[in-house]
Design an enzyme around this catalytic site. Sequence first.
Site, PDB file in Angstrom:
ATOM      1  N   TYR A  48       2.040   2.595  -6.840  1.00 25.63           N
ATOM      2  CA  TYR A  48       1.864   1.653  -5.742  1.00 25.63           C
ATOM      3  C   TYR A  48       1.145   0.426  -6.268  1.00 25.63           C
ATOM      4  CZ  TYR A  48       0.083  -0.343  -1.366  1.00 25.63           C
ATOM      5  OH  TYR A  48      -0.229  -1.196  -0.330  1.00 25.63           O
ATOM      6  N   ASP A  62      -9.058 -10.354  -0.449  1.00 29.43           N
ATOM      7  CA  ASP A  62      -7.752 -10.013   0.122  1.00 29.43           C
ATOM      8  C   ASP A  62      -7.593 -10.703   1.474  1.00 29.43           C
ATOM      9  OD1 ASP A  62      -5.334  -8.804   0.649  1.00 29.43           O
ATOM     10  OD2 ASP A  62      -6.226  -6.918   1.327  1.00 29.43           O
ATOM     11  N   ASP A  89       2.960  -3.917  -2.011  1.00 29.49           N
ATOM     12  CA  ASP A  89       2.415  -4.529  -0.804  1.00 29.49           C
ATOM     13  C   ASP A  89       2.869  -5.987  -0.766  1.00 29.49           C
ATOM     14  OD1 ASP A  89       0.815  -5.689   1.142  1.00 29.49           O
ATOM     15  OD2 ASP A  89      -1.089  -4.986   0.320  1.00 29.49           O
ATOM     16  N   ASP A  91       2.360  -7.998   1.861  1.00 28.59           N
ATOM     17  CA  ASP A  91       1.579  -8.696   2.881  1.00 28.59           C
ATOM     18  C   ASP A  91       2.448  -9.009   4.109  1.00 28.59           C
ATOM     19  OD1 ASP A  91      -0.702  -8.491   1.394  1.00 28.59           O
ATOM     20  OD2 ASP A  91      -0.693 -10.543   0.662  1.00 28.59           O
ATOM     21  N   HIS A 116       6.207  -2.947   1.634  1.00 32.05           N
ATOM     22  CA  HIS A 116       5.853  -2.935   3.045  1.00 32.05           C
ATOM     23  C   HIS A 116       5.444  -4.325   3.495  1.00 32.05           C
ATOM     24  CE1 HIS A 116       1.433  -2.831   2.395  1.00 32.05           C
ATOM     25  NE2 HIS A 116       1.620  -1.862   1.527  1.00 32.05           N
ATOM     26  N   GLU A 118       3.708  -6.397   6.889  1.00 30.21           N
ATOM     27  CA  GLU A 118       2.777  -6.090   7.974  1.00 30.21           C
ATOM     28  C   GLU A 118       2.880  -7.097   9.110  1.00 30.21           C
ATOM     29  OE1 GLU A 118      -1.410  -7.825   6.317  1.00 30.21           O
ATOM     30  OE2 GLU A 118      -0.305  -6.426   5.041  1.00 30.21           O
ATOM     31  N   CYS A 126      -7.752  -7.909   4.751  1.00 31.53           N
ATOM     32  CA  CYS A 126      -7.724  -6.482   4.451  1.00 31.53           C
ATOM     33  C   CYS A 126      -7.601  -5.675   5.736  1.00 31.53           C
ATOM     34  CB  CYS A 126      -9.000  -6.093   3.700  1.00 31.53           C
ATOM     35  SG  CYS A 126      -9.215  -4.315   3.496  1.00 31.53           S
ATOM     36  N   ARG A 161       4.505  -2.054   8.240  1.00 33.93           N
ATOM     37  CA  ARG A 161       3.092  -1.710   8.454  1.00 33.93           C
ATOM     38  C   ARG A 161       2.614  -2.373   9.743  1.00 33.93           C
ATOM     39  NH1 ARG A 161      -2.004  -3.523   4.518  1.00 33.93           N
ATOM     40  NH2 ARG A 161      -3.270  -4.329   6.236  1.00 33.93           N
ATOM     41  N   GLU A 191      -1.684   1.381   9.773  1.00 29.18           N
ATOM     42  CA  GLU A 191      -2.897   1.084   9.020  1.00 29.18           C
ATOM     43  C   GLU A 191      -4.152   1.443   9.813  1.00 29.18           C
ATOM     44  OE1 GLU A 191      -4.500   1.056   6.514  1.00 29.18           O
ATOM     45  OE2 GLU A 191      -4.441  -0.911   5.523  1.00 29.18           O
ATOM     46  N   ASN A 213      -2.476   5.734   4.365  1.00 34.08           N
ATOM     47  CA  ASN A 213      -3.311   5.001   3.413  1.00 34.08           C
ATOM     48  C   ASN A 213      -4.674   5.687   3.322  1.00 34.08           C
ATOM     49  OD1 ASN A 213      -4.682   3.149   1.845  1.00 34.08           O
ATOM     50  ND2 ASN A 213      -4.725   1.541   3.404  1.00 34.08           N
TER      51      ASN A 213
END
Length: 297
Positions: A48, A62, A89, A91, A116, A118, A126, A161, A191, A213
């Site tokens: 990952y 982040d 990821d 974002d 993924h 989001e 984050c 996500r 999440e 996660n």
Amino acid sequence: MLHSRTLAQDKRRRLREDLASGRLLRVPGAFNPLTAVLIQELGFDGTYVSGAVVAADLALPDIGLTTLPEVAARGGQIARVTDLPTIIDADTGFGEPMNAARTVQTLEDAGLAGCHLEDQVNPKRCGHLDGKAVVETEEMVRRIRAAVTARRDDGFVVCARTDAAAVEGLDAAIARAKAYVDAGADMVFPEAMRGPADFEAFRAAVDVPLLANMTEFGKSELLGAGQLESLGVNMVIYPVTALRLAMGAVEDGLRTIRDEGTQTGIVDRMQTRARLYELLDYPAYNAFDGDVYNFTI
């Protein structure tokens, strides 16, 4: 040696087969390619690439400061060295739905097996920090549709996500997840789930694979693999664990050198030269080099 011998499309096919197997896939985060080599050697199911880790590696928080080229480059470096499927990821897709479409094609080209996206506003933060904000459901639906439409390899996994549980509540997050699945998402990543009951609720609501996660120092209870599997979770990621382990050891070692003027007392805590060379597969490179330069003039 040099690159994985497994083609990207074969890694994607493996990922989909594994997700359909009913067993839990354990996928640690790799903060660099060498970590991915170790993850494969130790028998995990995938690697990952965390957006938080890519940002931290650049000494950035982040909060949406990294760019698609930076993320794709690191993802490609990691995917290159392992036969395991690599999930990344992405974002918020780095912009509008058209940007999400470009993101998927760029990640396909880099050899990733899936990503993924989001539903936070852009720029994001984050997922385990307070003060998050999410876009309207329909905007995220457009992101997912754009991503699914843009991919050229149907094996590439698009995971949705949702960060809405911390903002709008669990029921709203589940409703969003259903809409994202209807839009074509192959997997759902809820999440900042607080405990088993949250995962149970998601598992009952959606019929696609579910990702958990298990990040340290966040809002989620750290659940074991056996418990996650019993809850019907299909994949668990440990996104920042390896980086935290490494940085903790580096900081301790540097403090020792500063305070004692030598690393002598901590050599036994280091990876040996022999072990490093083993992970780098020095013998294979030496054999290859000898085979290439086996002629005389």
